[in-house]
Design an enzyme around this catalytic site. Structure first.
Site, mmCIF file in Angstrom:
data_model
loop_
_atom_site.group_PDB
_atom_site.id
_atom_site.type_symbol
_atom_site.label_atom_id
_atom_site.label_comp_id
_atom_site.label_asym_id
_atom_site.label_seq_id
_atom_site.Cartn_x
_atom_site.Cartn_y
_atom_site.Cartn_z
ATOM 1 N N LEU A 101 0.865 -1.178 0.000
ATOM 2 C CA LEU A 101 0.000 0.000 0.000
ATOM 3 C C LEU A 101 0.903 1.229 0.000
ATOM 4 C CD1 LEU A 101 -2.724 -0.956 2.655
ATOM 5 C CD2 LEU A 101 -2.995 -0.923 0.172
ATOM 6 N N ASP A 102 0.470 2.279 -0.682
ATOM 7 C CA ASP A 102 1.248 3.509 -0.711
ATOM 8 C C ASP A 102 1.361 4.124 0.685
ATOM 9 O OD1 ASP A 102 1.407 3.210 -3.441
ATOM 10 O OD2 ASP A 102 -0.249 4.591 -3.869
ATOM 11 N N LEU A 103 2.309 5.042 0.828
ATOM 12 C CA LEU A 103 2.551 5.700 2.113
ATOM 13 C C LEU A 103 1.280 6.304 2.691
ATOM 14 C CD1 LEU A 103 4.671 6.762 4.211
ATOM 15 C CD2 LEU A 103 4.844 8.815 2.769
#
Length: 230
Positions: A101-103
């Site tokens: 998952l992205d930041l």
């Protein structure tokens, strides 16, 4: 590794002797007599020859984590906290991520030390849906529903996304079901309509749902049913 090869790699045991051991019913895998030399044994398999333990079998780990915003989906990072920093587990550095998952994306993240399982969980077959809750800066154009269902062309990769299901929940909120995981795919899909994604939360992968009892940063072991779903 095939069981016959596993046995043939033992000291003072060749392939013919391995076949004889199997045929005589002297080999047990995970407590069951195994005569098929073509059966697979992994690092998690417990293998015995008579009463002699040949391989104890490593404990397989499968975790569900509620990833918070601001935590990196990585095992190490020079600037940000990583998902491993959230785990209070002695063997956490043996784990890897089954998907990322992205930041600035929160929600369901799976971790395991079982490479075959994680490959099944993330295989781009189009059979395992990933569901996200999306919050956008502007109101969502209803035309997105039909366009997402047809697929969007990504010029950089020269490909068209798989059909996706978009359900409008409110003017700037939606539930999006994807059957693949392209780089920044959700943001790019809404960017096609010049609408910025300002909140993204993954609620499920396949049939595994994020446990509502988990607060951001908390985790738990997967159930046997959840593990078997992949």
């Amino acid at each position: 590794m095939r069981l016959d090869r596993f046995l043939a790699n033992l000291p003072h045991c060749n392939r013919q002797e391995a076949r004889q051991l199997l045929a005589s019913g002297r080999v047990q895998v995970d407590g069951q007599t195994q005569r098929d030399g073509l059966s697979e044994v992994s690092q998690f398999s417990r293998v015995q020859l008579d009463d002699e333990l040949l391989q104890a079998g490593k404990a397989a780990r499968y975790l569900m984590l509620h990833k918070p915003v601001g935590v990196v989906s990585a095992t190490e990072h020079p600037e940000h906290r990583t998902v491993l920093d959230l785990l209070d587990e002695p063997d956490k550095h043996q784990l890897h991520l089954a998907g990322r998952l992205d930041l600035n994306t929160s929600g369901l993240l799976l971790l395991t030390n079982d490479g075959q399982w994680s490959r099944r969980a993330t295989a781009p077959t189009g059979q395992q849906p990933k569901v996200y809750l999306v919050h956008t800066q502007d109101e969502i154009d209803p035309a997105c529903v039909e366009v997402f269902a047809r697929g969007l062309y990504f010029q950089y990769e020269n490909l068209t996304t798989r059909p996706a299901i978009l359900e409008l929940l409110a003017p700037r909120h939606a539930r999006l079901t994807l059957f693949e995981g392209r780089y920044h795919q959700v943001k790019r899909m809404f960017g096609h309509f010049q609408n910025k994604v300002i909140g993204l939360h993954r609620v499920s992968m396949g049939t595994i749902q994020l446990d509502e009892r988990l607060c951001p940063g908390q985790y738990r072991e997967l159930s046997a049913l959840e593990i078997a779903s992949f």
